[in-house]
Design an enzyme around this catalytic site. Structure first.
Site, PDB file in Angstrom:
ATOM      1  CD  GLU A  37      -3.122  -0.840   2.108  1.00 37.80           C
ATOM      2  OE1 GLU A  37      -4.246  -0.526   1.691  1.00 37.80           O
ATOM      3  OE2 GLU A  37      -2.840  -0.990   3.324  1.00 37.80           O
ATOM      4  CG  HIS A  80      -8.278  -0.512   5.006  1.00 36.97           C
ATOM      5  ND1 HIS A  80      -7.812  -0.656   3.723  1.00 36.97           N
ATOM      6  CD2 HIS A  80      -7.198  -0.682   5.793  1.00 36.97           C
ATOM      7  CE1 HIS A  80      -6.513  -0.922   3.736  1.00 36.97           C
ATOM      8  NE2 HIS A  80      -6.119  -0.928   4.993  1.00 36.97           N
ATOM      9  CG  HIS A  86      -2.745   2.972   5.945  1.00 34.98           C
ATOM     10  ND1 HIS A  86      -4.101   3.220   6.026  1.00 34.98           N
ATOM     11  CD2 HIS A  86      -2.630   1.644   5.698  1.00 34.98           C
ATOM     12  CE1 HIS A  86      -4.765   2.096   5.812  1.00 34.98           C
ATOM     13  NE2 HIS A  86      -3.894   1.119   5.625  1.00 34.98           N
ATOM     14  CG  HIS A 112      -5.071  -1.229   9.856  1.00 34.58           C
ATOM     15  ND1 HIS A 112      -4.200  -2.273   9.631  1.00 34.58           N
ATOM     16  CD2 HIS A 112      -5.203  -0.592   8.662  1.00 34.58           C
ATOM     17  CE1 HIS A 112      -3.822  -2.275   8.356  1.00 34.58           C
ATOM     18  NE2 HIS A 112      -4.412  -1.263   7.759  1.00 34.58           N
TER      19      HIS A 112
END
Length: 249
Positions: free
Chosen positions: A73, A162, A92, A94
């Site tokens: 990613e 996500h 990024h 979660h």
């Protein structure tokens, strides 16, 4: 202190606070070439050292050929850096507290001062708008561009089912926003639950920061938090580096 050491500290800090797991990642734009960025190889953030860091161009191609695998990613990072010259660091994550807000009609709103940036707007990106039947991962530039477009000029964007992507003008800001976004999500849920118990059907009575307060807090750069996290990690990294290396015979 080097930018790369700070990137290691940023990754370790996010992992320690539980906002990224084995699959989250942090990046930072190069100080010497704004058309490049640094991010670790595909390894759990809690394990990252400076030796794991790789340099990429904004198409998310590695500058040096060969070597260990990179994160699938990485296109999240390259495409946002392309679209946002003001962004110098990206996380990024979660966050388990944030994900429910990405797939319900309940929107994140700023409930305490350290998360005032939420009041600037946190849009939700649904990968299905760019590709149906995906595995939910941003594996190519097309998906990265779609996410960057949804992010727009905002400080963060939720990724449906996500996690989220959080940006900042520095590692300190990106990491601070990531951690306090997670805290705000937990606090907001608690406030909504308390309000529901006290006055069923009147959740709008939860008091959030208003626009004037959000604007007044726009200076927040998380300097004190970042200094604390960095100070905590420096001796731990030094101790790790001093450990004898075990080699196989």
């Amino acid at each position: 202190m080097s930018l790369l050491q700070d990137l290691v500290i940023a990754s370790r800090t996010c992992a320690e606070h539980g906002v990224i797991d084995a699959y989250g990642h942090v990046s930072v734009r190069s100080e010497t070439s704004p058309e490049r960025y640094w991010m670790a190889r595909a390894v759990a953030p809690e394990l990252i050292t400076e030796a794991d860091l790789l340099e990429f161009d904004l198409d998310s191609n590695r500058i040096q050929d060969g070597g260990p695998a990179a994160y699938n990613e990485r296109y999240i990072h390259g495409e946002i850096y392309k679209a946002r010259p003001d962004v110098h660091a990206i996380v990024h994550n979660h966050s388990h507290a944030v994900v429910p807000f990405s797939c319900t009609g309940c929107r994140l709103r700023p409930i305490f001062h350290l998360a005032a940036f939420i009041g600037e707007g946190i849009p939700t990106w649904d990968i299905r708008d760019a590709q149906r039947g995906s595995d939910m991962l941003v594996r190519n530039s097309q998906l990265g561009q779609s996410l960057a477009q949804k992010l727009g000029s905002h400080p963060a964007a939720l990724m449906r089912g996500h996690g989220s992507v959080v940006v900042g003008a520095s590692l300190a800001i990106a990491v601070g926003r990531t951690i306090y976004l997670d805290h705000n999500a937990k606090m907001q849920l608690q406030a909504m639950q308390m309000q529901a118990l006290q006055s069923p059907g009147q959740l709008d009575e939860v008091v959030y920061l208003d626009d004037a307060e959000v604007e007044a807090l726009s200076w927040q750069a998380y300097v004190r938090s970042w200094d604390l996290w960095r100070t905590q990690w420096l001796p731990r990294l030094a101790a790790e580096a001093a450990q004898p290396q075990i080699t196989s015979s």
